[in-house]
Design an enzyme around this catalytic site. Structure first.
Site, mmCIF file in Angstrom:
data_model
loop_
_atom_site.group_PDB
_atom_site.id
_atom_site.type_symbol
_atom_site.label_atom_id
_atom_site.label_comp_id
_atom_site.label_asym_id
_atom_site.label_seq_id
_atom_site.Cartn_x
_atom_site.Cartn_y
_atom_site.Cartn_z
ATOM 1 N N ASP A 48 0.811 -1.092 -0.176
ATOM 2 C CA ASP A 48 0.075 0.177 -0.021
ATOM 3 C C ASP A 48 0.824 1.289 0.542
ATOM 4 O O ASP A 48 2.051 1.350 0.642
ATOM 5 C CB ASP A 48 -0.710 -0.101 1.082
ATOM 6 C CG ASP A 48 -2.184 1.089 1.054
ATOM 7 O OD1 ASP A 48 -1.914 2.163 0.549
ATOM 8 O OD2 ASP A 48 -3.373 0.357 1.624
ATOM 9 N N ASP A 49 0.429 2.555 -0.540
ATOM 10 C CA ASP A 49 1.405 3.784 -0.693
ATOM 11 C C ASP A 49 0.981 4.201 0.192
ATOM 12 O O ASP A 49 1.635 4.916 0.732
ATOM 13 C CB ASP A 49 0.665 4.438 -1.691
ATOM 14 C CG ASP A 49 -0.563 4.870 -1.979
ATOM 15 O OD1 ASP A 49 -0.548 6.102 -1.933
ATOM 16 O OD2 ASP A 49 -1.465 4.185 -2.051
ATOM 17 N N ASP A 65 -3.172 -3.754 -2.336
ATOM 18 C CA ASP A 65 -3.387 -2.095 -2.549
ATOM 19 C C ASP A 65 -3.981 -2.326 -4.716
ATOM 20 O O ASP A 65 -2.655 -2.431 -4.935
ATOM 21 C CB ASP A 65 -3.303 -0.628 -1.967
ATOM 22 C CG ASP A 65 -4.258 0.389 -2.285
ATOM 23 O OD1 ASP A 65 -5.872 -0.302 -2.302
ATOM 24 O OD2 ASP A 65 -3.526 1.441 -1.914
ATOM 25 N N MET A 103 -4.994 1.096 -6.049
ATOM 26 C CA MET A 103 -4.801 2.838 -5.720
ATOM 27 C C MET A 103 -3.576 3.083 -5.346
ATOM 28 O O MET A 103 -3.459 3.685 -3.771
ATOM 29 C CB MET A 103 -5.885 3.612 -5.327
ATOM 30 C CG MET A 103 -7.294 2.821 -5.746
ATOM 31 S SD MET A 103 -7.672 3.311 -7.689
ATOM 32 C CE MET A 103 -7.323 5.191 -8.258
ATOM 33 N N ASP A 113 21.387 -64.060 -17.544
ATOM 34 C CA ASP A 113 22.805 -63.400 -18.010
ATOM 35 C C ASP A 113 22.113 -63.611 -19.084
ATOM 36 O O ASP A 113 22.625 -64.901 -19.906
ATOM 37 C CB ASP A 113 23.633 -63.690 -17.252
ATOM 38 C CG ASP A 113 25.095 -62.765 -17.523
ATOM 39 O OD1 ASP A 113 25.828 -62.084 -17.230
ATOM 40 O OD2 ASP A 113 25.365 -63.139 -18.950
ATOM 41 N N ILE A 114 22.376 -62.562 -20.352
ATOM 42 C CA ILE A 114 22.026 -63.245 -21.857
ATOM 43 C C ILE A 114 23.666 -63.120 -21.819
ATOM 44 O O ILE A 114 25.149 -63.084 -21.767
ATOM 45 C CB ILE A 114 22.321 -61.640 -22.340
ATOM 46 C CG1 ILE A 114 20.443 -61.490 -22.523
ATOM 47 C CG2 ILE A 114 22.213 -62.654 -23.931
ATOM 48 C CD1 ILE A 114 20.573 -59.784 -22.905
ATOM 49 N N ASN A 153 27.590 -57.322 -28.921
ATOM 50 C CA ASN A 153 27.690 -56.335 -29.156
ATOM 51 C C ASN A 153 29.249 -55.902 -30.897
ATOM 52 O O ASN A 153 29.308 -54.921 -30.990
ATOM 53 C CB ASN A 153 28.362 -55.328 -28.290
ATOM 54 C CG ASN A 153 27.307 -54.829 -27.368
ATOM 55 O OD1 ASN A 153 26.521 -54.381 -28.595
ATOM 56 N ND2 ASN A 153 27.095 -54.866 -25.896
ATOM 57 N N ASP A 196 21.599 -52.976 -27.818
ATOM 58 C CA ASP A 196 20.483 -52.271 -27.232
ATOM 59 C C ASP A 196 19.011 -52.791 -27.346
ATOM 60 O O ASP A 196 18.168 -53.289 -26.512
ATOM 61 C CB ASP A 196 20.532 -50.485 -27.184
ATOM 62 C CG ASP A 196 21.328 -49.622 -26.896
ATOM 63 O OD1 ASP A 196 22.701 -50.787 -26.054
ATOM 64 O OD2 ASP A 196 22.077 -49.069 -27.158
ATOM 65 N N GLU A 202 23.921 -56.925 -18.824
ATOM 66 C CA GLU A 202 22.828 -57.559 -19.462
ATOM 67 C C GLU A 202 22.907 -58.454 -18.700
ATOM 68 O O GLU A 202 22.060 -59.713 -19.633
ATOM 69 C CB GLU A 202 23.602 -58.857 -20.298
ATOM 70 C CG GLU A 202 25.000 -59.517 -20.422
ATOM 71 C CD GLU A 202 26.072 -58.577 -19.805
ATOM 72 O OE1 GLU A 202 27.593 -59.539 -20.652
ATOM 73 O OE2 GLU A 202 26.406 -57.936 -19.890
#
Length: 458
Positions: A9-10, A53, A55, A329-330, A337, A346, A372
């Site tokens: 507020d002023d 405010d 104004m 395990d792969i 790869n 991937d 893997e």
């Protein structure tokens, strides 16, 4: 509930008067005497709410509010305009500028404090979501929010046993509302609110068939509607009911007779806030999923396994029901790869993970253990049943070749699997020891020729 309040507020006496009242209610108060000062303090001091405010010389309250609401750093701070202006056009202008409420002086202290507490609770919830979003953003797992939230859909539920008033509310909201549902029976309305997917619920505070405050409290208590904005329609001057409504979780209100423009402004404020909060919640969910899942395979990661497996093991110990662990395990993955490239590797990992996910039950936990290597935890499962599942999965991997290059090429893959169960555990058994036994069985499967299932020794 305490909060940090920025009073703007002023006129210094006005600031001091509000400051004294708020401090008496144990609020922390900051004073500002111009719009520009208010904007700077809002950025630096991060208040919980701004009492503004209208104004003021130079930058008035409307422009100050617009700037606060357009800045991503301050847009989430609730703004309440407290002013001597008493025309309906001024109220609507304030709401359209982004204010969360517009109170005309003299303001009843009870109503002011209730509004401050209500909006502060809302901001605290938003702050928690913003903090989680910031963490996700720092980790690089969530993107930028859309701060220009302009809801195009309005799924609104009106609970009002007065058909004429409900029709007027529908007309005031506008024909562009894609879905406005009206219910006259409060008991039926509770069920519909809980099962419906609404963006906003309007409740007539003059309901006769049920206490409207109890209705709002019930809606707010349901998990499905805990965060759905509630907008109360109250009689002008019914401060007691309004204060109670705000205290039990109603987000906003409009007084009768309802002004079309004011209702539209308040509805849009609530819809914009809901869209913003929905974005924050969605980004948190994304960041949470990113934190506990493996980005390549979509399975849980080792971090999640570490926190979750111990609970599964403890449950098995206390209930006496077996917990089986399968480590997979792969075979010869390095050769895949080296021969076909990491892109192909991937794709093999991703398809392998998909096959695991399709082969286990909902109660089982599958994760990528590293490289893997994968792990499946199977609660309420003895070693005999786990062996059947493992053998079926091993055979499926070996028999159904993996497709590459959009089906043009095929690649044969096999897997070695080690199994362990709490059935073979000693008194000092643990989740880590269980994994170690499954790992030892896996090592035996790989050294024994691969493409086989080995159970751990008793």
């Amino acid at each position: 509930m305490t909060a940090r309040v920025l009073v703007v507020d002023d006129l210094e006496p006005n600031v001091k008067l509000l400051e004294a009242k708020l401090r008496a209610e144990y609020f922390d108060v900051i004073g500002a005497y111009s719009g520009q000062e208010a904007i700077e303090l809002a950025k630096n001091e991060k208040p919980d709410i701004v009492l503004l405010d209208v104004m003021m010389p130079g930058m008035d309250g409307f422009e100050t509010c617009r700037q606060l609401k357009s800045d991503p750093d301050t847009m989430h701070i609730p703004v309440v305009m407290v002013t001597a202006l008493d025309q309906q056009a001024d109220r609507v202008a304030g709401l359209e500028a982004g204010a969360d409420d517009f109170l005309t002086k003299p303001v009843e202290d009870l109503a002011l404090f209730a509004r401050v507490r209500s909006l502060t609770r809302l901001k605290m919830m938003t702050d928690e979501l913003r903090a989680r979003y910031a963490t996700g953003k720092d980790l690089g797992v969530v993107g930028k929010l859309d701060t220009e939230v302009n809801p195009t859909e309005k799924r609104i539920f009106i609970i009002d046993d007065n058909e004429d008033q409900a029709s007027r509310l529908k007309a005031a909201i506008g024909e562009d509302a894609q879905q406005i549902v009206h219910e006259t029976d409060p008991e039926v309305a509770l069920g519909r609110a809980r099962s419906g997917d609404f963006d906003l619920i309007l409740v007539n505070m003059s309901l006769e068939a049920m206490d409207p405050l109890r209705l709002c409290s019930s809606i707010r208590s349901f998990e499905e509607t805990r965060l759905t904005p509630l907008l109360a329609v109250v009689r002008h001057g019914d401060t007691r009911k309004l204060v109670r409504a705000l205290d039990i979780g109603v987000n906003d209100y409009v007084t009768r007779p309802v002004d079309k423009n004011e209702l539209t402004a308040r509805v849009m404020t609530q819809l914009r806030r809901k869209r913003y909060v929905d974005q924050l919640r969605s980004s948190f969910q994304v960041s949470l999923e990113m934190a506990v899942t493996d980005q390549l395979t979509g399975l849980y990661n080792r971090r999640y396994l570490a926190s979750h497996l111990s609970a599964m093991f403890d449950r098995a110990f206390w209930t006496g029901r077996p917990l089986a662990i399968m480590v997979l395990d792969i075979d010869h993955f390095k050769v895949i790869n080296d021969t076909h490239g990491h892109d192909v590797g991937d794709r093999v990992l991703k398809e392998f993970a998909d096959r695991i996910a399709n082969s286990i039950r909902g109660i089982d936990l599958a994760c990528r253990y590293g490289g893997e290597e994968f792990l499946i935890a199977m609660p309420d499962t003895d070693l005999a049943f786990a062996s059947v599942v493992a053998e079926r999965l091993r055979a499926e991997i070996a028999e159904d070749k993996f497709t590459l290059n959009n089906g043009r090429d095929e690649l044969g893959v096999t897997v070695s699997i080690g199994l362990a169960s709490t059935e073979h555990g000693l008194e000092d058994d643990s989740a880590q020891k269980l994994i170690k036994r499954a790992d030892e069985a896996l090592y035996e499967a790989k050294t024994g020729g691969r493409n086989r299932v080995i159970n751990s020794a008793a």
